[in-house]
Scaffold this active site. Sequence first.
Site, mmCIF file in Angstrom:
data_model
loop_
_atom_site.group_PDB
_atom_site.id
_atom_site.type_symbol
_atom_site.label_atom_id
_atom_site.label_comp_id
_atom_site.label_asym_id
_atom_site.label_seq_id
_atom_site.Cartn_x
_atom_site.Cartn_y
_atom_site.Cartn_z
ATOM 1 N N LYS A 14 0.831 -1.210 0.000
ATOM 2 C CA LYS A 14 0.000 0.000 0.000
ATOM 3 C C LYS A 14 0.868 1.263 0.000
ATOM 4 O O LYS A 14 0.595 2.208 -0.730
ATOM 5 C CB LYS A 14 -0.937 0.019 1.219
ATOM 6 C CG LYS A 14 -1.905 -1.160 1.277
ATOM 7 C CD LYS A 14 -2.960 -0.990 2.368
ATOM 8 C CE LYS A 14 -2.414 -0.979 3.771
ATOM 9 N NZ LYS A 14 -1.828 -2.266 4.204
ATOM 10 N N ARG A 89 -9.791 0.990 8.866
ATOM 11 C CA ARG A 89 -9.487 -0.414 9.158
ATOM 12 C C ARG A 89 -10.631 -1.094 9.899
ATOM 13 O O ARG A 89 -10.521 -2.273 10.216
ATOM 14 C CB ARG A 89 -8.236 -0.489 10.028
ATOM 15 C CG ARG A 89 -6.927 -0.746 9.258
ATOM 16 C CD ARG A 89 -5.819 -0.728 10.272
ATOM 17 N NE ARG A 89 -4.625 -1.415 9.950
ATOM 18 C CZ ARG A 89 -3.505 -0.860 9.492
ATOM 19 N NH1 ARG A 89 -3.483 0.410 9.166
ATOM 20 N NH2 ARG A 89 -2.419 -1.573 9.351
ATOM 21 N N ARG A 128 11.096 -6.788 5.456
ATOM 22 C CA ARG A 128 10.998 -5.354 5.741
ATOM 23 C C ARG A 128 11.505 -5.057 7.146
ATOM 24 O O ARG A 128 12.068 -3.999 7.400
ATOM 25 C CB ARG A 128 9.527 -4.915 5.584
ATOM 26 C CG ARG A 128 9.322 -3.428 5.599
ATOM 27 C CD ARG A 128 7.926 -3.055 5.153
ATOM 28 N NE ARG A 128 6.957 -3.145 6.224
ATOM 29 C CZ ARG A 128 5.655 -2.891 6.082
ATOM 30 N NH1 ARG A 128 5.173 -2.562 4.905
ATOM 31 N NH2 ARG A 128 4.835 -2.985 7.098
ATOM 32 N N ARG A 134 11.155 -1.412 11.989
ATOM 33 C CA ARG A 134 9.859 -1.453 12.681
ATOM 34 C C ARG A 134 9.764 -2.705 13.529
ATOM 35 O O ARG A 134 9.838 -3.816 13.012
ATOM 36 C CB ARG A 134 8.716 -1.424 11.651
ATOM 37 C CG ARG A 134 8.377 -0.042 11.188
ATOM 38 C CD ARG A 134 7.261 -0.051 10.180
ATOM 39 N NE ARG A 134 6.052 -0.730 10.635
ATOM 40 C CZ ARG A 134 4.916 -0.714 9.985
ATOM 41 N NH1 ARG A 134 4.829 -0.059 8.844
ATOM 42 N NH2 ARG A 134 3.867 -1.356 10.454
ATOM 43 N N ARG A 146 -1.403 -9.148 13.569
ATOM 44 C CA ARG A 146 -1.875 -8.102 12.651
ATOM 45 C C ARG A 146 -2.772 -8.712 11.572
ATOM 46 O O ARG A 146 -3.766 -8.112 11.178
ATOM 47 C CB ARG A 146 -0.676 -7.363 12.035
ATOM 48 C CG ARG A 146 -0.031 -6.421 13.050
ATOM 49 C CD ARG A 146 1.391 -6.067 12.691
ATOM 50 N NE ARG A 146 1.495 -5.237 11.515
ATOM 51 C CZ ARG A 146 2.631 -5.078 10.820
ATOM 52 N NH1 ARG A 146 3.716 -5.696 11.196
ATOM 53 N NH2 ARG A 146 2.648 -4.289 9.775
#
Length: 192
Positions: A14, A89, A128, A134, A146
């Site tokens: 995204k 969300r 990532r 992160r 998640r």
Amino acid sequence: MLNLIIFGPPGAGKGTQSEKIIAQYQLEHISTGDLLRAERNAGTTLGIRANEYIIKGELVPDEVVIGMVRNFMLSKSSAQGFIFDGFPRTIPQAEALDLMLLEFNTSIATVLGLQVGEDELVKRLMLRGYTSGRIDDQDENTIRNRFREYQNKTLPLQVFYTGQGKYQGVEGIGEIEEIFTNLTACIDKVKL
Ligand code: AMP
């Protein structure tokens, strides 16, 4: 105004695709994940509270996120349009967004859903985690959490926006440029 939602599970691409869409259509980017991380890094009360949820891979309460988006939109009142990335969300967030846009005399033009399978998503997020720093991308349990949140609370939005005739699904695996071309075709279909 041209208002878009880029929709999909964590790791679907995204953020990457939003950047390209913004450059082509001159939209303001609203990434609630980025805004929440900025609040946390600035040490605000909102950011500290939100971080308790983020590190567990849970959704931050609706009223916190909705208020933050509202303030951001008000601060960009001359925008030609927005791309919402990671928001809404939940169904209450989507309903609040419809109302906020109504205040601006506008609405969502289309919802672009990036479709990627879960195995590929876990791979992308773990990768990532090495580069983004992160914490919520580094732990497999947090990542799985998640996804659970996504399945339970976010995926129903696909039905919500399909019901409004606004949902367009796009294959999210492949070359970044090819995916972008498919997304622009979806946008150009609804652009006035
Ligand atoms: P993201 O950068 O979009 O992957 O978001 C990172 C984390 O921020 C999520 O796992 C949630 O904890 C929180 N978050 C971001 N956007 C929202 C939202 N719209 N509603 C609730 N929590 C959010």
